[in-house]
Design a protein around this motif. Structure first.
Motif, short mmCIF file in Angstrom:
data_model
loop_
_atom_site.label_atom_id
_atom_site.label_comp_id
_atom_site.label_asym_id
_atom_site.label_seq_id
_atom_site.Cartn_x
_atom_site.Cartn_y
_atom_site.Cartn_z
N ASN A 29 0.77 -1.31 0.02
CA ASN A 29 0.22 -0.06 -0.12
C ASN A 29 0.76 1.28 0.11
O ASN A 29 0.38 2.23 -0.38
N ARG A 30 2.17 1.32 0.40
CA ARG A 30 3.02 2.37 0.48
C ARG A 30 3.59 2.70 -0.81
O ARG A 30 3.96 3.93 -1.14
N VAL A 66 8.08 5.34 -0.34
CA VAL A 66 6.91 5.68 -0.38
C VAL A 66 6.59 6.38 -1.46
O VAL A 66 5.48 7.06 -1.30
N LEU A 133 -0.45 6.32 5.31
CA LEU A 133 0.00 4.98 4.88
C LEU A 133 0.15 4.09 6.04
O LEU A 133 0.23 3.05 5.90
#
Length: 188
Positions: A29-30, A66, A133
């Motif tokens: 997800n980052r 990220v 995040l």
């Protein structure tokens, strides 16, 4: 005096890349549109950045990708440890604050430690993006890049997450606490 080249041994490099890849895969997800093979190729071509990431890792930062900056063609790493990195706590904000303390001086300042590592403190904007995040600093806090006008008046800012909300606070730049450290960013 000749400066020593900062480069990990082959075994250290392999170990760090394994740690980073495992974290990358665990927290998709980052970095949803980034491919690990591209990141790894970039890292392997820049031994000094690997050295910096190793320092981030050994001080408890748990660095992870990220983002990717298309304009500069750089991958962006932030410290993603759940709490402020353990090996970077109990520091005042900067050298000026450290020098101003007459008693009970901390061992270093956040800005000096970050510079020595080769990373930048997170800005408030970056810190808020990190908090999108996951949940970070629920028991600790992290110094953030402080606007010059606040620093000129003797203050510095830090952030944390409490009550499911991200807060930015102020403190005297010379203060330091066992639960306050700093998070960094690195571009590769």
């Amino acid at each position: 005096m000749k400066e020593t080249k900062k480069e990990l041994s082959p075994a250290q490099r392999t170990e760090l890349l394994t740690i980073l890849k495992t974290r990358f895969e665990k927290h998709k997800n980052r970095h949803q549109e980034i491919v690990w093979a591209d990141v790894q190729a970039r890292l392997e071509s820049d031994p000094e950045k690997l050295w910096v990431l190793d320092d981030m890792e050994t001080t408890g930062g748990e660095p992870d990708v990220v983002g990717y900056d298309k304009k500069t063609d750089e991958y962006i790493f932030f410290d993603c440890s759940p709490e402020s990195p353990k090996g970077r706590r109990s520091l005042c904000y900067d050298r000026k604050a450290l020098d101003a303390r007459k008693e009970n001086k901390p061992k270093d300042s956040a800005l000096d430690a970050a510079k020595a590592m080769g990373i930048e403190l997170l800005t408030e904007e970056q810190y808020r993006a990190l908090q999108q995040l996951g949940e970070f600093d629920t028991k600790t806090s992290s110094w953030l890049v402080t606007p010059a006008d606040i620093r000129h008046l003797g203050g510095a800012i830090f952030g944390d997450r409490r009550y499911n909300t991200v807060f930015t606070y102020h403190n005297g730049a010379d203060s330091y606490y066992a639960a306050r450290g700093f998070r960094g960013s690195l571009r590769v």
